[in-house]
Design a protein around this motif. Structure first.
Motif, PDB file in Angstrom:
ATOM      1  N   ASN A 191      -7.091   3.423  -0.509  1.00 17.78           N
ATOM      2  CA  ASN A 191      -7.228   2.452  -1.588  1.00 17.78           C
ATOM      3  C   ASN A 191      -8.657   1.913  -1.614  1.00 17.78           C
ATOM      4  OD1 ASN A 191      -6.588   0.643  -3.625  1.00 17.78           O
ATOM      5  ND2 ASN A 191      -6.036  -0.947  -2.165  1.00 17.78           N
ATOM      6  N   CYS A 241      -7.757  -4.020   3.446  1.00 16.28           N
ATOM      7  CA  CYS A 241      -8.494  -2.809   3.128  1.00 16.28           C
ATOM      8  C   CYS A 241      -9.975  -2.883   3.483  1.00 16.28           C
ATOM      9  CB  CYS A 241      -8.298  -2.529   1.647  1.00 16.28           C
ATOM     10  SG  CYS A 241      -9.400  -1.375   0.966  1.00 16.28           S
ATOM     11  N   SER A 268      -3.617   2.076   2.788  1.00 17.75           N
ATOM     12  CA  SER A 268      -4.722   1.122   2.990  1.00 17.75           C
ATOM     13  C   SER A 268      -6.049   1.850   3.043  1.00 17.75           C
ATOM     14  CB  SER A 268      -4.584   0.381   4.319  1.00 17.75           C
ATOM     15  OG  SER A 268      -3.318  -0.101   4.487  1.00 17.75           O
ATOM     16  N   VAL A 277      -5.225  -5.751  -1.833  1.00 20.88           N
ATOM     17  CA  VAL A 277      -4.866  -5.407  -0.455  1.00 20.88           C
ATOM     18  C   VAL A 277      -5.865  -6.065   0.489  1.00 20.88           C
ATOM     19  CG1 VAL A 277      -4.409  -3.551   1.182  1.00 20.88           C
ATOM     20  CG2 VAL A 277      -3.946  -3.233  -1.243  1.00 20.88           C
ATOM     21  N   THR A 335       0.822  -1.211   0.000  1.00 17.51           N
ATOM     22  CA  THR A 335       0.000   0.000   0.000  1.00 17.51           C
ATOM     23  C   THR A 335       0.865   1.275   0.000  1.00 17.51           C
ATOM     24  OG1 THR A 335      -0.199  -0.208   2.384  1.00 17.51           O
ATOM     25  CG2 THR A 335      -2.042  -1.008   1.086  1.00 17.51           C
TER      26      THR A 335
END
Ligand code: BJ8
Length: 381
Positions: free
Chosen positions: A86, A95, A83, A92, A61
């Motif tokens: 996003n 997230c 994080s 990820v 990230t």
């Protein structure tokens, strides 16, 4: 070393915890996200809310954050921010958790975090606790106490629940129990050789910020019972203490290198180590005062002067019979990087060798760090 079942239990608890938080939200429970040890969990829990720690330890990230933030700030701040911004969650894992956060509780610590929090407010409602940064000055404690009172008010407003003295005392007792368990676990690392690896303990310390207090206590009790049964044959391994920046989940590069090169990590002087549990909260005082007294003592490098940290490092070196210290810093973390000088001087006076490693979350320096750790281990052997 023997495979410990409780470590699998801790590793697998992630899914259950996420479902628990999702269920809590359905019942109207508020979820608070935090980034730092200076935010007292006791107040969050006493208000009837739950909390997740959002510090980023993953490299994937960082590049997302670099679209918004300068490259030359510490990877922990970039990873955490990345994080959150996003939204697409591409690749990820963590997230999706952020959508569950009702409010972030931030704190004025280092410059990078402070300024990152200003931007975070665009994504999630963010409350900032103002920390006095000269903890030994005469009015610091009262100032912090007033800040914690304001924070208690903010939590009451968020949750609609009154934070009572009884509830605070209950949460203080509960979190002190966790601190005692961590002291017991670390006590087992004082043995020579310790019956648990440093990497395994660090993974638990990273998870402590994710699990609920009850899950954590259960997991720690299981782990302690198992570790107490482990018998390890004596082989000489240099006893290493890591000191410096925190290592949030996903960041385990340097400890893995140290233990792959023959050292055994016996303690971590960091917020993913002793700083998180070393001091207890006094259960016999007014709870808000007791919290203010305990939390203002956390020896973070954003405090000035921070001699308490040097005293604590020397105490840990003695108690854990440390042969050498790996002073670990993240790139651009000015506080811990500058404090390195004082720590090195203090350890030098006691004859304790220090290896300083400054790194980021990428893999690009693994080989180079490995060579330096190899040489350090050879010197200690
Ligand atoms: S109490 S250590 S958790 S502030 S590594 S973001 S200091 S530039 S994480 Fe910390 Fe609270 Fe202190 Fe602990 Fe800044 Fe340094 Fe980055 Fe850091």
């Amino acid at each position: 070393m023997k495979q410990l079942n409780s470590l699998d239990y801790i590793k697998d608890s992630y899914k259950a915890r996420i479902s628990q938080i999702a269920e809590e939200r359905k019942t109207g429970k508020k979820i608070v996200g935090t980034f730092c040890l200076f935010v007292p969990d006791e107040i969050i829990f006493a208000a009837g809310s739950d909390r997740m720690i959002l510090c980023g330890g993953k490299n994937n990230t960082v590049s997302i954050a670099e679209q918004y933030l300068p490259r030359n700030i510490c990877p922990l701040v970039k990873s955490s921010f990345g994080s959150i911004v996003n939204n697409s969650c591409t690749g990820v894992k963590s997230c999706s958790n952020l959508g569950m956060i009702d409010m972030i509780v931030a704190e004025n610590t280092c410059d990078s975090k402070k300024k990152m929090y200003e931007l975070l407010g665009n994504y999630v409602s963010t409350y900032v606790i103002d920390l006095p940064q000269r903890p030994d000055s005469s009015d610091a404690l009262n100032y912090f106490l007033r800040e914690l009172d304001k924070f208690k008010g903010a939590m009451e407003q968020l949750t609609g629940n009154k934070v009572t003295v009884e509830q605070l005392k209950k949460e203080i007792k509960s979190l002190n129990e966790t601190r005692w368990l961590l002291h017991r676990l670390y006590g087992l690392r004082k043995m020579d050789p310790p019956s648990i690896n440093g990497v395994d303990v660090l993974k638990v310390m990273q998870k402590q910020y994710f699990l609920s207090p009850d899950q954590l206590k259960e997991a720690l009790s299981m782990l302690i019972r198992e570790v107490e049964q482990v018998k390890v044959d004596w082989v000489h391994k240099p006893r290493i203490m890591i000191s410096g920046c925190p290592m949030p989940g996903g960041n385990i590069k340097v400890p893995e290198i140290i233990e792959s090169k023959g050292g055994v990590i016996v303690a971590e002087e960091s917020c993913t180590g002793t700083r998180s549990f070393w001091d207890l909260v006094d259960e016999n005082k007014d709870p808000m005062l007791a919290l203010a007294e305990r939390y203002i003592k956390i020896p973070c490098s954003c405090m000035s002067p921070n001699n308490r940290r040097i005293d604590n490092i020397l105490e840990l070196v003695r108690e854990f019979k440390v042969d050498g210290v790996v002073y670990y810093t993240l790139q651009f973390c000015h506080g811990y990087n500058i404090e390195k000088y004082k720590v090195q001087q203090a350890l030098k006076k006691k004859g304790i060798p220090v290896l300083a490693i400054e790194t980021d979350y990428s893999d690009s320096d693994i080989e180079q760090i490995g060579l330096r750790v190899d040489a350090f281990m050879e010197m200690l052997s």
